[in-house]
Design a protein around this motif. Sequence first.
Motif, PDB file in Angstrom:
ATOM      1  N   ALA A   1       7.351   9.331   0.497  1.00 36.88           N
ATOM      2  CA  ALA A   1       7.437   8.872   1.884  1.00 36.88           C
ATOM      3  C   ALA A   1       6.052   8.501   2.411  1.00 36.88           C
ATOM      4  CB  ALA A   1       8.072   9.945   2.758  1.00 36.88           C
ATOM      5  N   ALA A   2       5.054   9.309   2.107  1.00 30.84           N
ATOM      6  CA  ALA A   2       3.688   9.015   2.539  1.00 30.84           C
ATOM      7  C   ALA A   2       3.157   7.759   1.856  1.00 30.84           C
ATOM      8  CB  ALA A   2       2.780  10.204   2.245  1.00 30.84           C
ATOM      9  N   LEU A   3       3.422   7.606   0.559  1.00 30.66           N
ATOM     10  CA  LEU A   3       2.977   6.418  -0.167  1.00 30.66           C
ATOM     11  C   LEU A   3       3.656   5.152   0.350  1.00 30.66           C
ATOM     12  CD1 LEU A   3       2.808   7.821  -3.784  1.00 30.66           C
ATOM     13  CD2 LEU A   3       0.896   6.955  -2.444  1.00 30.66           C
ATOM     14  N   LEU A   4       4.938   5.227   0.689  1.00 33.35           N
ATOM     15  CA  LEU A   4       5.643   4.069   1.243  1.00 33.35           C
ATOM     16  C   LEU A   4       5.021   3.633   2.564  1.00 33.35           C
ATOM     17  CD1 LEU A   4       9.435   4.699   0.547  1.00 33.35           C
ATOM     18  CD2 LEU A   4       8.064   2.754  -0.188  1.00 33.35           C
ATOM     19  N   ARG A   5       4.701   4.595   3.414  1.00 35.45           N
ATOM     20  CA  ARG A   5       4.044   4.266   4.684  1.00 35.45           C
ATOM     21  C   ARG A   5       2.722   3.539   4.434  1.00 35.45           C
ATOM     22  NH1 ARG A   5       5.731   9.270   6.336  1.00 35.45           N
ATOM     23  NH2 ARG A   5       3.758  10.190   5.705  1.00 35.45           N
ATOM     24  N   GLU A   6       1.945   4.059   3.501  1.00 40.62           N
ATOM     25  CA  GLU A   6       0.641   3.469   3.206  1.00 40.62           C
ATOM     26  C   GLU A   6       0.771   2.071   2.596  1.00 40.62           C
ATOM     27  OE1 GLU A   6      -2.320   4.700   4.093  1.00 40.62           O
ATOM     28  OE2 GLU A   6      -1.214   6.318   5.066  1.00 40.62           O
ATOM     29  N   THR A   7       1.722   1.878   1.691  1.00 40.15           N
ATOM     30  CA  THR A   7       1.875   0.555   1.079  1.00 40.15           C
ATOM     31  C   THR A   7       2.329  -0.482   2.110  1.00 40.15           C
ATOM     32  OG1 THR A   7       4.126   1.060   0.317  1.00 40.15           O
ATOM     33  CG2 THR A   7       2.332   1.411  -1.249  1.00 40.15           C
ATOM     34  N   ARG A   8       3.183  -0.087   3.029  1.00 35.02           N
ATOM     35  CA  ARG A   8       3.623  -1.015   4.083  1.00 35.02           C
ATOM     36  C   ARG A   8       2.466  -1.382   4.994  1.00 35.02           C
ATOM     37  NH1 ARG A   8       9.030   2.295   5.187  1.00 35.02           N
ATOM     38  NH2 ARG A   8      10.323   1.359   3.570  1.00 35.02           N
ATOM     39  N   GLU A   9       1.665  -0.387   5.383  1.00 37.08           N
ATOM     40  CA  GLU A   9       0.513  -0.653   6.249  1.00 37.08           C
ATOM     41  C   GLU A   9      -0.510  -1.538   5.552  1.00 37.08           C
ATOM     42  OE1 GLU A   9      -1.224   2.883   7.859  1.00 37.08           O
ATOM     43  OE2 GLU A   9       0.687   3.592   8.664  1.00 37.08           O
ATOM     44  N   ALA A  10      -0.640  -1.392   4.240  1.00 41.38           N
ATOM     45  CA  ALA A  10      -1.611  -2.187   3.484  1.00 41.38           C
ATOM     46  C   ALA A  10      -1.095  -3.600   3.202  1.00 41.38           C
ATOM     47  CB  ALA A  10      -1.942  -1.490   2.167  1.00 41.38           C
ATOM     48  N   GLY A  11       0.191  -3.868   3.462  1.00 42.53           N
ATOM     49  CA  GLY A  11       0.751  -5.197   3.267  1.00 42.53           C
ATOM     50  C   GLY A  11       1.225  -5.468   1.854  1.00 42.53           C
ATOM     51  N   TRP A  12       1.476  -4.434   1.079  1.00 43.53           N
ATOM     52  CA  TRP A  12       1.968  -4.635  -0.285  1.00 43.53           C
ATOM     53  C   TRP A  12       3.359  -5.260  -0.214  1.00 43.53           C
ATOM     54  CZ3 TRP A  12       0.115  -2.006  -5.062  1.00 43.53           C
ATOM     55  CH2 TRP A  12      -1.218  -1.644  -4.948  1.00 43.53           C
ATOM     56  N   VAL A  13       3.635  -6.167  -1.140  1.00 41.49           N
ATOM     57  CA  VAL A  13       4.908  -6.891  -1.161  1.00 41.49           C
ATOM     58  C   VAL A  13       6.012  -6.044  -1.776  1.00 41.49           C
ATOM     59  CG1 VAL A  13       6.095  -8.911  -2.106  1.00 41.49           C
ATOM     60  CG2 VAL A  13       3.769  -9.115  -1.248  1.00 41.49           C
TER      61      VAL A  13
END
Length: 62
Positions: A15-27
């Motif tokens: 859950a924490a990694l998903l939040r970070e990837t979304r904030e970073a703009g990962w596709v």
Amino acid sequence: MPEPRPQTAAKRAVAALLRETREAGWVRAKFEIKPDGSVTIDAAMSDAEPLDDFLENDLRMR
């Protein structure tokens, strides 16, 4: 307080990694949590190229 089960800890980490990837703009970000609590991650900054066996010029198999 008892220590969380491995799978619960893995879910929190994902859950924490998903939040970070979304904030970073990962596709793309795909996570697979195994019953033992281990996590497999497949993430990318761009879309994956389609894997087909056809040549664009003549649409014949290689």
